[in-house]
Every structure is written in structure tokens, then in C-alpha cells.
Design an enzyme around this catalytic site. Structure first.
Site, PDB file in Angstrom:
ATOM      1  N   SER A  68     -14.270 -18.095  13.624  1.00 38.16           N
ATOM      2  CA  SER A  68     -15.135 -17.217  14.415  1.00 38.16           C
ATOM      3  C   SER A  68     -16.007 -17.928  15.440  1.00 38.16           C
ATOM      4  O   SER A  68     -16.598 -17.263  16.292  1.00 38.16           O
ATOM      5  CB  SER A  68     -16.039 -16.418  13.480  1.00 38.16           C
ATOM      6  OG  SER A  68     -15.334 -15.340  12.954  1.00 38.16           O
ATOM      7  N   LYS A  71     -15.432 -17.189  19.038  1.00 41.06           N
ATOM      8  CA  LYS A  71     -15.905 -15.944  19.660  1.00 41.06           C
ATOM      9  C   LYS A  71     -16.926 -16.194  20.767  1.00 41.06           C
ATOM     10  O   LYS A  71     -16.994 -15.461  21.748  1.00 41.06           O
ATOM     11  CB  LYS A  71     -16.511 -15.020  18.593  1.00 41.06           C
ATOM     12  CG  LYS A  71     -15.455 -14.456  17.647  1.00 41.06           C
ATOM     13  CD  LYS A  71     -16.058 -13.781  16.425  1.00 41.06           C
ATOM     14  CE  LYS A  71     -14.944 -13.192  15.551  1.00 41.06           C
ATOM     15  NZ  LYS A  71     -15.347 -12.873  14.195  1.00 41.06           N
ATOM     16  N   TYR A 193      -6.362 -13.376  19.750  1.00 42.36           N
ATOM     17  CA  TYR A 193      -7.545 -13.531  18.903  1.00 42.36           C
ATOM     18  C   TYR A 193      -7.269 -14.477  17.724  1.00 42.36           C
ATOM     19  O   TYR A 193      -8.053 -15.389  17.444  1.00 42.36           O
ATOM     20  CB  TYR A 193      -8.013 -12.148  18.405  1.00 42.36           C
ATOM     21  CG  TYR A 193      -9.024 -12.256  17.297  1.00 42.36           C
ATOM     22  CD1 TYR A 193     -10.325 -12.716  17.562  1.00 42.36           C
ATOM     23  CD2 TYR A 193      -8.695 -11.958  15.978  1.00 42.36           C
ATOM     24  CE1 TYR A 193     -11.242 -12.861  16.541  1.00 42.36           C
ATOM     25  CE2 TYR A 193      -9.610 -12.101  14.957  1.00 42.36           C
ATOM     26  CZ  TYR A 193     -10.876 -12.555  15.239  1.00 42.36           C
ATOM     27  OH  TYR A 193     -11.799 -12.723  14.239  1.00 42.36           O
ATOM     28  N   TYR A 245     -23.878 -13.135  11.463  1.00 41.32           N
ATOM     29  CA  TYR A 245     -23.551 -11.863  10.817  1.00 41.32           C
ATOM     30  C   TYR A 245     -24.800 -11.212  10.231  1.00 41.32           C
ATOM     31  O   TYR A 245     -25.860 -11.217  10.862  1.00 41.32           O
ATOM     32  CB  TYR A 245     -22.485 -12.054   9.719  1.00 41.32           C
ATOM     33  CG  TYR A 245     -21.300 -12.846  10.199  1.00 41.32           C
ATOM     34  CD1 TYR A 245     -20.543 -12.401  11.273  1.00 41.32           C
ATOM     35  CD2 TYR A 245     -20.938 -14.039   9.605  1.00 41.32           C
ATOM     36  CE1 TYR A 245     -19.463 -13.125  11.721  1.00 41.32           C
ATOM     37  CE2 TYR A 245     -19.848 -14.759  10.051  1.00 41.32           C
ATOM     38  CZ  TYR A 245     -19.121 -14.299  11.107  1.00 41.32           C
ATOM     39  OH  TYR A 245     -18.067 -15.015  11.547  1.00 41.32           O
ATOM     40  N   VAL A 263     -15.364 -18.884   9.221  1.00 42.66           N
ATOM     41  CA  VAL A 263     -14.969 -18.767   7.829  1.00 42.66           C
ATOM     42  C   VAL A 263     -14.344 -20.061   7.268  1.00 42.66           C
ATOM     43  O   VAL A 263     -14.211 -20.218   6.062  1.00 42.66           O
ATOM     44  CB  VAL A 263     -14.039 -17.530   7.694  1.00 42.66           C
ATOM     45  CG1 VAL A 263     -12.609 -17.864   8.091  1.00 42.66           C
ATOM     46  CG2 VAL A 263     -14.102 -16.913   6.338  1.00 42.66           C
TER      47      VAL A 263
HETATM   48  N1  GLN Z   1      -9.703 -15.427  11.285  1.00 42.06           N
HETATM   49  C1  GLN Z   1     -10.817 -14.768  10.674  1.00 42.06           C
HETATM   50  C2  GLN Z   1     -10.699 -13.277  10.838  1.00 42.06           C
HETATM   51  O1  GLN Z   1     -10.409 -12.830  11.915  1.00 42.06           O
HETATM   52  C3  GLN Z   1     -12.095 -15.278  11.288  1.00 42.06           C
HETATM   53  C4  GLN Z   1     -13.291 -14.657  10.669  1.00 42.06           C
HETATM   54  C5  GLN Z   1     -14.463 -15.605  10.561  1.00 42.06           C
HETATM   55  O2  GLN Z   1     -14.414 -16.793  10.830  1.00 42.06           O
HETATM   56  N2  GLN Z   1     -15.562 -15.073  10.070  1.00 42.06           N
HETATM   57  O3  GLN Z   1     -10.887 -12.520   9.930  1.00 42.06           O
END
Ligand code: GLN
Length: 326
Positions: A68, A71, A193, A245, A263
Site C-alpha cells: 500500500s 498508493k 494496482y 488507516y 501490509v
Molecule cells: N495488496 C494489498 C491489497 O490490495 C495491499 C494492501 C495493503 O498493503 N494494506 O489488499
């Protein structure tokens, strides 16, 4: 080129690293084997200043997937392509207060709450101008590489496994398409993505990427002006309110610098004109943020008083660096 930061900074990173070695709380992300089978003892930290000072401790050169954290940089690209208002037409900037994969779309418009949750990031991917999805991903990878100051690669195995387990993200994308907030092809956009999530970086790369944001869009390693200082400010603002988050409020209170977690256990945090920090530790809390990396940031933020809302005179990092330079 990067140069070594004074030993007072290196020593502090090492001290925090050594002190946190006993913290073993948290669990590995378990939705795909490459994440659930990673060595849970890895722990790396690196700091980079906008003028190219660098210091690191622990496993700062071990590669892991960006997840993430990507992003932030796709958002930067969407802002470059469409400007703030163009992006805001399609995605909000309010914290959702929910988990990263929540189905939270604004009533009426179908806009996802913000670009730091999956739904919003799928939309920002779709906003990257390109005539094909291959070109769209090339532009995203180009942006990530420019911020890291070296050519980054995709872990194809992680990408394939993300794709095979993407039911929830696919559902989010279809939901947004039916609401009119996603206008590109679902499968193609999802691939862009998920591929950006599978880009490999080290904590050292993350520090340079964060320092690019801290330096108003200029990469301290290559001196490339990757995006404008206005884009950097917009990205940092959205990181500050939404990047951790549903722990974003706690983070801003205790650490006080814009941040983004992933994650795989990575975190970046940056403070304008002060520093960019990259951390890696794969054991996560139940919100998906790395336990030890969060603790490390809390300790460093206290040591250097880098809180964005601290009085300038209270900030320790500029003073520490000035003193060491004398
Ligand atoms: N690849 C993960 C997803 O899209 C990334 C989510 C994350 O890093 N929080 O669910």
C-alpha cells in the site's frame, strides 16, 4: 549522491533498533504465501534528509514488496496528470475510519473515501493517463523508480498470487464501476494496482522515496525534480489524515509526521524539509500496521521532536544536524 549523516543520527537509529529487538508482537499478513512465509525477524530502518544525508540500521537493504505504500506515489502521478480538482472529482480525502479494504463509497457520487484505502487507490490508478494499461503501469513504475532513485522491479510471483486472491479488490472495482466512479476496465485497472503493490523496495529505498516527498518532489539521490512541491504537499496532507488507516489519528498524535504503511510491514514517514524515514518489519497489528516500525517511529519522533505541529524551536533534528556540522 547521498552522504553519511552524523553518527549521532546513526547511533540513535541503532539504539532504537536494538531496544526494540525484544518486541515480537503482531502477525504476518497471511493472504498469500510470499507474505506469510517471510522471515518475521527482519527489521530495518533508514533515514534520508532532503539534502541527501543518509543513515540506516538493521536489515535496511532487504527487499520486500511495496504494497500500500505505492498508493502515495500513484496519487502523486494522478495529481500531476489531473491537478487537485480533477483528482477530487473522482476520490475523496476524508479518513474512512475503516480498514484498508473496506467498501466505503460516498453516497450519491460513489467516490471512494480517500486514495490511501484500496478502493481509492484503484481509482487513482485508473486516473494515470495512458493509451494502454501496459503504458499505465510503466508510468507508475517510472514514478516509483524516480522517487527511489533507481530502477525498481516487480516481484512477479507476488503479483500472480495477489491476482489469484483479489476477489475483494475485484468486487470493490466492480462496485465502483457500477457506481460510475471507476470508468476504466476492471481487470486491467486491477492488474495495474496489484502490480504496483508487488514492486520490490528496501527500507533504504523507502527513505529516499519519503525524502523525495519531504524535499518538495526533488529526489535527494538523483536531484531529479520528480513532481512539484504542491503535489508533494497534497500527497503528504492526505498521508497525514488517511495514511495509517483507522490508526491515523493515534499516529498523528504520537508521531506527528505524514505516513503510509503497507501490509508487507513497510512504513514511510516524512516531514517537509526535515527527513524521510523508511522502515521494514513484517509483523503487523490488527489494523495492518507494522508493530515494531510504529514503535520505532514513536521513539524517534520523541527523541527528535519532529511533530509537524511542534514549535519550530522545539524541533531537535535540525539542531542535532547543525551541531554535528560545526
Ligand atoms: N495488496 C494489498 C491489497 O490490495 C495491499 C494492501 C495493503 O498493503 N494494506 O489488499
Amino acid at each position: 549522491m547521498l552522504h553519511d549523516l552524523p553518527s549521532v543520527v546513526t547511533d540513535e537509529l541503532q539504539r532504537v533498533h536494538d531496544e526494540l529487538v525484544q518486541v515480537n508482537e503482531g502477525g504476518l499478513a497471511d493472504y498469500i504465501p510470499p507474505l506469510s512465509e517471510v522471515d518475521p525477524t527482519l527489521f530495518g530502518l533508514a533515514i534520508c534528509t532532503p539534502d541527501g544525508g543518509f543513515a540506516a540500521a538493521g536489515d535496511h537493504d532487504v527487499a520486500f514488496t511495496l504494497q500500500s505504500i505505492s498508493k502515495c506515489f500513484t496519487l502523486a502521478l494522478a495529481l500531476v496528470d489531473h491537478g487537485l480538482e480533477g483528482v477530487l472529482d473522482r476520490v475523496g480525502v476524508e479518513p474512512s475510519g475503516e480498514s484498508y479494504n473496506a467498501v466505503s463509497l460516498e453516497e450519491g457520487t460513489g467516490r471512494p473515501d480517500n486514495p490511501m484505502i484500496n478502493a481509492g487507490a484503484i481509482v487513482t490508478c485508473s486516473l494515470v493517463e495512458a493509451s494502454s494499461s501496459a503504458e499505465r503501469f510503466d508510468r507508475v513504475l517510472g514514478m516509483l523508480s524516480s522517487c527511489a532513485g533507481r530502477e525498481l522491479d516487480v516481484d512477479e510471483n507476488v503479483f500472480e498470487q495477489e491476482l489469484a486472491t483479489a476477489d475483494r479488490n475485484r468486487a470493490l472495482a466492480y462496485f465502483m464501476r457500477s457506481a460510475g466512479s471507476l470508468t476504466t476496465d476492471v481487470d486491467e485497472t486491477l492488474e495495474v494496482y496489484l502490480r504496483q503493490c508487488a514492486v520490490l523496495v528496501t527500507a533504504g529505498d523507502l527513505a529516499v522515496m519519503a525524502a523525495t516527498l519531504a524535499g518538495g518532489g526533488r529526489n535527494p539521490l538523483t536531484n531529479e525534480q520528480v513532481f512539484s512541491s504542491t503535489v508533494a504537499r497534497h500527497v503528504l496532507t492526505i498521508m497525514a489524515t488517511c495514511g495509517m488507516y483507522d490508526a491515523s489519528g493515534q499516529w498523528l498524535l504520537r508521531v506527528g509526521s505524514p505516513a503510509k504503511s503497507g501490509v508487507s510491514g513497510g512504513i514511510i514517514t516524512a516531514s517537509p524539509a526535515q527527513f524521510g524515514l523508511g522502515l521494514y518489519r513484517p509483523l503487523l497489528d490488527d489494523r495492518g500496521n507494522s508493530v515494531r516500525a510504529v514503535r520505532a517511529c514513536e521513539q524517534l519522533a520523541e527523541r527528535f521532536t519532529w511533530h509537524a505541529l511542534a514549535q519550530p524551536d522545539d524541533r531537535q533534528l535540525p539542531a542535532v544536524l547543525d551541531e554535528a556540522a560545526d
